[in-house]
Design a protein around this motif. Structure first.
Motif, PDB file in Angstrom:
ATOM      1  N   GLN A  26     -11.849  12.145   0.913  1.00 52.19           N
ATOM      2  CA  GLN A  26     -10.722  11.895   1.798  1.00 52.19           C
ATOM      3  C   GLN A  26      -9.664  11.128   1.020  1.00 52.19           C
ATOM      4  N   LEU A  27      -8.518  11.719   0.864  1.00 50.65           N
ATOM      5  CA  LEU A  27      -7.457  11.118   0.066  1.00 50.65           C
ATOM      6  C   LEU A  27      -6.986   9.806   0.682  1.00 50.65           C
ATOM      7  N   GLY A  28      -6.997   8.738  -0.126  1.00 50.13           N
ATOM      8  CA  GLY A  28      -6.533   7.433   0.325  1.00 50.13           C
ATOM      9  C   GLY A  28      -7.512   6.666   1.178  1.00 50.13           C
ATOM     10  N   LYS A  29      -8.712   7.195   1.380  1.00 54.30           N
ATOM     11  CA  LYS A  29      -9.716   6.531   2.204  1.00 54.30           C
ATOM     12  C   LYS A  29     -10.848   5.985   1.333  1.00 54.30           C
ATOM     13  N   PRO A  30     -11.545   4.928   1.788  1.00 51.91           N
ATOM     14  CA  PRO A  30     -12.681   4.406   1.031  1.00 51.91           C
ATOM     15  C   PRO A  30     -13.817   5.419   0.976  1.00 51.91           C
ATOM     16  N   ARG A  31     -14.550   5.418  -0.123  1.00 49.35           N
ATOM     17  CA  ARG A  31     -15.676   6.340  -0.291  1.00 49.35           C
ATOM     18  C   ARG A  31     -16.853   5.956   0.594  1.00 49.35           C
ATOM     19  N   PHE A  32     -17.058   4.657   0.770  1.00 52.02           N
ATOM     20  CA  PHE A  32     -18.215   4.169   1.512  1.00 52.02           C
ATOM     21  C   PHE A  32     -17.790   3.654   2.887  1.00 52.02           C
ATOM     22  N   GLN A  33     -18.698   3.760   3.847  1.00 52.28           N
ATOM     23  CA  GLN A  33     -18.427   3.309   5.204  1.00 52.28           C
ATOM     24  C   GLN A  33     -18.125   1.806   5.221  1.00 52.28           C
ATOM     25  N   GLN A  34     -17.065   1.430   5.931  1.00 55.09           N
ATOM     26  CA  GLN A  34     -16.643   0.035   5.965  1.00 55.09           C
ATOM     27  C   GLN A  34     -17.172  -0.721   7.175  1.00 55.09           C
ATOM     28  N   THR A  35     -18.014  -0.051   7.972  1.00 50.00           N
ATOM     29  CA  THR A  35     -18.546  -0.701   9.170  1.00 50.00           C
ATOM     30  C   THR A  35     -19.771  -1.556   8.875  1.00 50.00           C
ATOM     31  N   LEU A  66      -5.000  15.506 -10.703  1.00 49.56           N
ATOM     32  CA  LEU A  66      -6.057  16.067  -9.860  1.00 49.56           C
ATOM     33  C   LEU A  66      -5.831  15.718  -8.395  1.00 49.56           C
ATOM     34  N   LEU A  67      -5.441  14.494  -8.140  1.00 47.38           N
ATOM     35  CA  LEU A  67      -5.168  14.069  -6.767  1.00 47.38           C
ATOM     36  C   LEU A  67      -3.926  14.760  -6.212  1.00 47.38           C
ATOM     37  N   GLU A  68      -2.912  14.982  -7.057  1.00 46.71           N
ATOM     38  CA  GLU A  68      -1.724  15.705  -6.626  1.00 46.71           C
ATOM     39  C   GLU A  68      -2.063  17.149  -6.269  1.00 46.71           C
ATOM     40  N   ASP A  69      -2.925  17.767  -7.066  1.00 46.68           N
ATOM     41  CA  ASP A  69      -3.343  19.138  -6.782  1.00 46.68           C
ATOM     42  C   ASP A  69      -4.087  19.209  -5.457  1.00 46.68           C
ATOM     43  N   TYR A  70      -4.933  18.207  -5.206  1.00 46.42           N
ATOM     44  CA  TYR A  70      -5.661  18.179  -3.930  1.00 46.42           C
ATOM     45  C   TYR A  70      -4.687  18.005  -2.768  1.00 46.42           C
ATOM     46  N   LEU A  84     -13.263  13.999  -7.599  1.00 48.74           N
ATOM     47  CA  LEU A  84     -12.116  13.527  -6.818  1.00 48.74           C
ATOM     48  C   LEU A  84     -12.228  12.040  -6.518  1.00 48.74           C
ATOM     49  N   TRP A  85     -13.421  11.582  -6.135  1.00 48.00           N
ATOM     50  CA  TRP A  85     -13.611  10.146  -5.888  1.00 48.00           C
ATOM     51  C   TRP A  85     -13.371   9.347  -7.160  1.00 48.00           C
ATOM     52  N   SER A  86     -13.838   9.865  -8.284  1.00 43.88           N
ATOM     53  CA  SER A  86     -13.643   9.173  -9.558  1.00 43.88           C
ATOM     54  C   SER A  86     -12.166   9.099  -9.921  1.00 43.88           C
ATOM     55  N   ALA A  87     -11.437  10.188  -9.679  1.00 41.67           N
ATOM     56  CA  ALA A  87     -10.000  10.197  -9.969  1.00 41.67           C
ATOM     57  C   ALA A  87      -9.263   9.183  -9.099  1.00 41.67           C
ATOM     58  N   GLN A  88      -9.633   9.104  -7.818  1.00 42.16           N
ATOM     59  CA  GLN A  88      -8.977   8.148  -6.932  1.00 42.16           C
ATOM     60  C   GLN A  88      -9.306   6.718  -7.332  1.00 42.16           C
ATOM     61  N   LYS A  89     -10.545   6.481  -7.750  1.00 40.84           N
ATOM     62  CA  LYS A  89     -10.942   5.145  -8.203  1.00 40.84           C
ATOM     63  C   LYS A  89     -10.103   4.709  -9.405  1.00 40.84           C
ATOM     64  N   ILE A  90      -9.895   5.626 -10.341  1.00 39.94           N
ATOM     65  CA  ILE A  90      -9.111   5.312 -11.543  1.00 39.94           C
ATOM     66  C   ILE A  90      -7.659   5.022 -11.180  1.00 39.94           C
ATOM     67  N   LYS A  91      -7.079   5.860 -10.344  1.00 36.16           N
ATOM     68  CA  LYS A  91      -5.676   5.673  -9.972  1.00 36.16           C
ATOM     69  C   LYS A  91      -5.469   4.355  -9.238  1.00 36.16           C
ATOM     70  N   GLN A  92      -6.344   4.049  -8.272  1.00 39.37           N
ATOM     71  CA  GLN A  92      -6.182   2.821  -7.496  1.00 39.37           C
ATOM     72  C   GLN A  92      -6.421   1.578  -8.343  1.00 39.37           C
ATOM     73  N   ALA A  93      -7.245   1.695  -9.377  1.00 39.45           N
ATOM     74  CA  ALA A  93      -7.542   0.535 -10.220  1.00 39.45           C
ATOM     75  C   ALA A  93      -6.403   0.195 -11.167  1.00 39.45           C
ATOM     76  N   ILE A  94      -5.573   1.182 -11.505  1.00 38.95           N
ATOM     77  CA  ILE A  94      -4.577   0.990 -12.564  1.00 38.95           C
ATOM     78  C   ILE A  94      -3.150   0.976 -12.036  1.00 38.95           C
ATOM     79  N   LEU A  95      -2.835   1.846 -11.080  1.00 35.65           N
ATOM     80  CA  LEU A  95      -1.456   2.006 -10.610  1.00 35.65           C
ATOM     81  C   LEU A  95      -1.223   1.284  -9.291  1.00 35.65           C
ATOM     82  N   HIS A  96      -0.051   0.674  -9.169  1.00 38.26           N
ATOM     83  CA  HIS A  96       0.333   0.060  -7.903  1.00 38.26           C
ATOM     84  C   HIS A  96       0.616   1.167  -6.897  1.00 38.26           C
ATOM     85  N   PRO A  97       0.077   1.094  -5.684  1.00 34.72           N
ATOM     86  CA  PRO A  97       0.217   2.197  -4.725  1.00 34.72           C
ATOM     87  C   PRO A  97       1.639   2.421  -4.227  1.00 34.72           C
ATOM     88  N   ASP A  98       2.492   1.422  -4.317  1.00 35.53           N
ATOM     89  CA  ASP A  98       3.871   1.559  -3.827  1.00 35.53           C
ATOM     90  C   ASP A  98       4.823   2.017  -4.927  1.00 35.53           C
TER      91      ASP A  98
END
Length: 362
Positions: A26-35, A66-70, A84-98
């Motif tokens: 899920q793009l922009g969502k956590p991989r693991f349940q947050q409940t 990869l995330l843009e293609d998705y 896809l989860w690995s790509a999102q993890k890398i992007k969120q760890a390095i790039l500012h989301p805004d």
């Protein structure tokens, strides 16, 4: 046009389902349940993973593409959920989301433990002088302020005066309490030199904890009067709530007290026992490396545990008034349940902000 985009996204999701171990992406969502606490713990282990510090520029570009293609439904066949989860993890760890700009390595969440551990070691050095106490407390709060600023919410820019106010408040409270407690301990004639040295090792904790509370109060006291955003069960903004703000501020402050506790309390206890061993008594040069390893272990364990204490989203049932509105004046949920952004992930050893997708300190 919308149907085409939906079909393309569904096709991309279907292509990604080749990985059976990973959950559906899920793009922009956590991989693991947050409940659950365990889900949040695993989630934050990913956030602070120091391996992302060594990601190459080429690998980062590939992850972003990869995330843009998705997102646009042009994902190539055979891409798995794990990729896809690995790509999102890398992007969120390095790039500012805004801003999509790279965050300076020492101020990333993945760099918080590697770059913060030397500061913790400095805070816990024995036989501190007045100058060294002031220096390490100042350096600690300065690092925290830089991490906060680097991970700020750029969509709702805060005035620089607000950051400066929080920074100065944290530095002044940390330095004054650390220096004051050290002076009191040194003047306590009832303590033996060994006892005095042991007590002095625990001084950084109340100093850092009080600075953390001072920082969160100075940075977010306005929320108590204005309230924070309140969402319904579908994630739609329905108003603001002062009750939610009070809960959010309390839980954030509590987490900022809990976090430095194992980092600044456990190492002195462990080192007081290890220093009595024959190995360290015969080789005193090993004291600093051993203390560094102990601090690293305590830091690495305490950070994900503390920031996993509370969910990023909490719910509270508020009784509607006669006019069908809550006591704070915003529209009620059909279920009578109101959700709000707790932002308890804005945690400090002093002040690290953990960014996850679109969840950031506002």
């Amino acid at each position: 046009m919308a149907d085409t985009a939906t079909t393309a996204s569904a096709a991309a999701a279907s292509a990604a389902s080749a990985s059976s171990d990973a959950p559906p992406f899920q793009l922009g969502k956590p991989r693991f349940q947050q409940t659950s606490f365990y889900g949040r713990f695993r989630h934050f282990l990913d956030i602070i993973d120091p391996r992302t510090l060594f990601v190459t520029e080429r690998r980062l570009r590939e992850a972003v593409q990869l995330l843009e293609d998705y997102k646009h439904g042009t994902l190539r066949p055979g891409v798995t959920n794990e990729q896809l989860w690995s790509a999102q993890k890398i992007k969120q760890a390095i790039l500012h989301p805004d801003t999509n700009e790279k965050i300076f390595m020492p101020f990333r969440m993945s760099g918080y433990i590697p770059f913060g551990t030397p500061i913790v070691v400095g805070l816990l050095l024995p036989n501190q002088t007045l100058a060294s106490t002031v220096f390490w407390q100042w350096l600690n709060q300065s690092h925290n302020a830089c991490v906060n600023y680097a991970n700020r919410n750029a969509t709702k820019p805060s005035p620089a005066s607000k950051f400066i106010q929080g920074y100065l408040g944290a530095v002044i409270s940390a330095v004054s309490i650390a220096v004051g407690l050290n002076v009191l301990v040194q003047k306590a004639n009832k303590f033996t030199p060994a006892t005095r040295l042991l007590i002095q090792r625990f001084v950084p904790f109340p100093a850092v904890a009080s600075a953390n509370i001072c920082n969160v109060v100075l940075m977010r006291y306005g929320e108590l009067e204005e309230g924070i955003d309140v969402l319904d069960s579908d994630g739609n903004l329905v108003g603001s709530s002062k009750i939610a703000a009070r809960h959010a501020l309390l839980e954030t402050a509590l987490t900022r007290v809990v976090l430095p506790m194992p980092i600044l309390v456990l190492p002195p206890i462990v080192m007081s026992m290890l220093e009595k061993t024959a190995l360290l008594q015969a080789r005193p040069r090993l004291l600093l490396p051993v203390q560094s390893l102990v601090c690293l272990a305590a830091f690495g364990l305490a950070l994900p545990l503390a920031i996993s204490l509370f969910p990023q989203m909490s719910e509270e049932e508020e009784k509607p008034s006669r006019r069908g509105r809550s006591s704070q004046g915003h529209r009620e949920n059909p279920d009578g349940v109101t959700s709000w952004k707790l932002r308890t992930w804005a945690i400090q050893r002093g002040g690290a902000v953990s960014r996850v997708g679109e969840c950031r300190e506002d």
